[in-house]
Design a protein around this motif. Structure first.
Motif, PDB file in Angstrom:
ATOM      1  N   UNK A 165      31.318  36.382  -6.008  1.00  0.00           N
ATOM      2  CA  UNK A 165      29.921  36.157  -6.403  1.00  0.00           C
ATOM      3  C   UNK A 165      29.507  37.156  -7.475  1.00  0.00           C
ATOM      4  N   UNK A 166      29.875  38.392  -7.298  1.00  0.00           N
ATOM      5  CA  UNK A 166      29.470  39.448  -8.237  1.00  0.00           C
ATOM      6  C   UNK A 166      29.951  39.175  -9.659  1.00  0.00           C
ATOM      7  N   UNK A 193      27.159  30.600   5.420  1.00  0.00           N
ATOM      8  CA  UNK A 193      25.766  30.345   5.788  1.00  0.00           C
ATOM      9  C   UNK A 193      24.891  31.554   5.459  1.00  0.00           C
ATOM     10  N   UNK A 194      25.400  32.753   5.735  1.00  0.00           N
ATOM     11  CA  UNK A 194      24.623  33.960   5.480  1.00  0.00           C
ATOM     12  C   UNK A 194      24.364  34.170   3.995  1.00  0.00           C
ATOM     13  N   UNK A 200      22.220  33.968  -2.401  1.00  0.00           N
ATOM     14  CA  UNK A 200      23.268  34.381  -3.345  1.00  0.00           C
ATOM     15  C   UNK A 200      24.003  33.185  -3.946  1.00  0.00           C
ATOM     16  N   UNK A 201      24.209  32.162  -3.129  1.00  0.00           N
ATOM     17  CA  UNK A 201      24.927  30.970  -3.573  1.00  0.00           C
ATOM     18  C   UNK A 201      24.315  29.730  -2.935  1.00  0.00           C
ATOM     19  N   UNK A 202      24.664  28.595  -3.511  1.00  0.00           N
ATOM     20  CA  UNK A 202      24.344  27.312  -2.891  1.00  0.00           C
ATOM     21  C   UNK A 202      25.630  26.514  -2.776  1.00  0.00           C
ATOM     22  N   UNK A 223      30.708  26.554  -4.598  1.00  0.00           N
ATOM     23  CA  UNK A 223      29.433  27.253  -4.549  1.00  0.00           C
ATOM     24  C   UNK A 223      28.897  27.425  -5.973  1.00  0.00           C
ATOM     25  N   UNK A 224      27.612  27.184  -6.144  1.00  0.00           N
ATOM     26  CA  UNK A 224      26.940  27.564  -7.390  1.00  0.00           C
ATOM     27  C   UNK A 224      26.237  28.890  -7.143  1.00  0.00           C
ATOM     28  N   UNK A 225      26.441  29.831  -8.043  1.00  0.00           N
ATOM     29  CA  UNK A 225      25.842  31.154  -7.896  1.00  0.00           C
ATOM     30  C   UNK A 225      24.373  31.092  -8.271  1.00  0.00           C
TER      31      UNK A 225
END
Length: 226
Positions: A165-166, A193-194, A200-202, A223-225
């Protein structure tokens, strides 16, 4: 199947299964893959490893969703990191599909040497441990980060998603595979989920029990950030 071929296949299966016993220890993982690097492609081919092609096709199918403005994966000039690139099997498929700007990273120096020989990467980095922040990569650096065969038993914990993610841009994609056995025995779903609850993401797309390797399937996640 003749006896020689059977023995060869059994050796390949055993090599893959032994990699699952490394307990997530970076030193053990690095040492194991350094030794395995030369035989790796042959071993996973013997076990019908189709994960790289599946995950690249999955990446290419992604689109913006429900008002979420995400990077267009049909643009073959987007900047992609193949995280945990190994010998470069994902990078090869990315290049075959027309993607031009591909970097790769792995914990094992010998695996990266094999990846270098493919000629498909612009930049490669070894010694990259996804369980921590790596100074080699800036925040929000990549349009897409692809991670195939890393979220598997004995390798990285689900929280390694935070490093992916970063280094991925807002609106960028993180696409990962999880072996079914890994998903079933870890808190990967809880971590997903968290991170969504924290904004942070979807999770935009998710396919279960899809082609991966002859022994079992994998789940694939996009995941989209945010």
């Amino acid at each position: 199947m003749n006896q020689a071929v059977t023995a060869k296949t059994n050796d390949s299966f055993d090599a893959i299964k032994e990699a699952h016993t490394l307990s997530g220890n970076p030193e053990k993982i690095q040492e194991y893959y350094d030794k395995w690097a030369v035989a790796y492609n042959n071993d996973v081919s013997n076990e019908e490893y189709t994960g790289p092609e599946y995950i690249v096709n999955f990446l290419g199918s992604l689109k913006s969703d429900d008002g979420l403005k995400a990077i267009d994966t049909s643009n073959r000039n987007i900047e992609i990191l193949d995280a945990g690139c190994g010998t470069g099997l994902v990078g090869i498929v990315l290049k075959q599909k027309g993607y031009q700007n591909i970097d790769g990273s792995d914990l094992s120096e010998r695996m990266v040497e094999q990846a270098l020989s493919t000629g498909v990467y612009n930049f490669l980095e070894s010694g990259i441990d996804l369980t921590k922040k790596n100074e080699a990569y800036e925040n929000n650096q990549y349009d897409a980060t692809v991670c195939c065969g890393v979220f598997t038993l004995g390798h990285v914990p689900p929280t390694a998603l935070s490093e992916l993610i970063r280094i991925t841009k807002p609106g960028g994609w993180i696409v990962v595979s999880t072996r079914k056995s890994y998903y079933d025995s870890t808190n990967f779903q809880e971590v997903c989920d968290r991170y969504q609850q924290e904004g942070k993401v979807k999770l935009v797309n998710h396919v279960k029990d899809s082609p991966y390797i002859s022994e079992e399937g994998a789940h694939y996640w996009a995941f989209a950030v945010c």
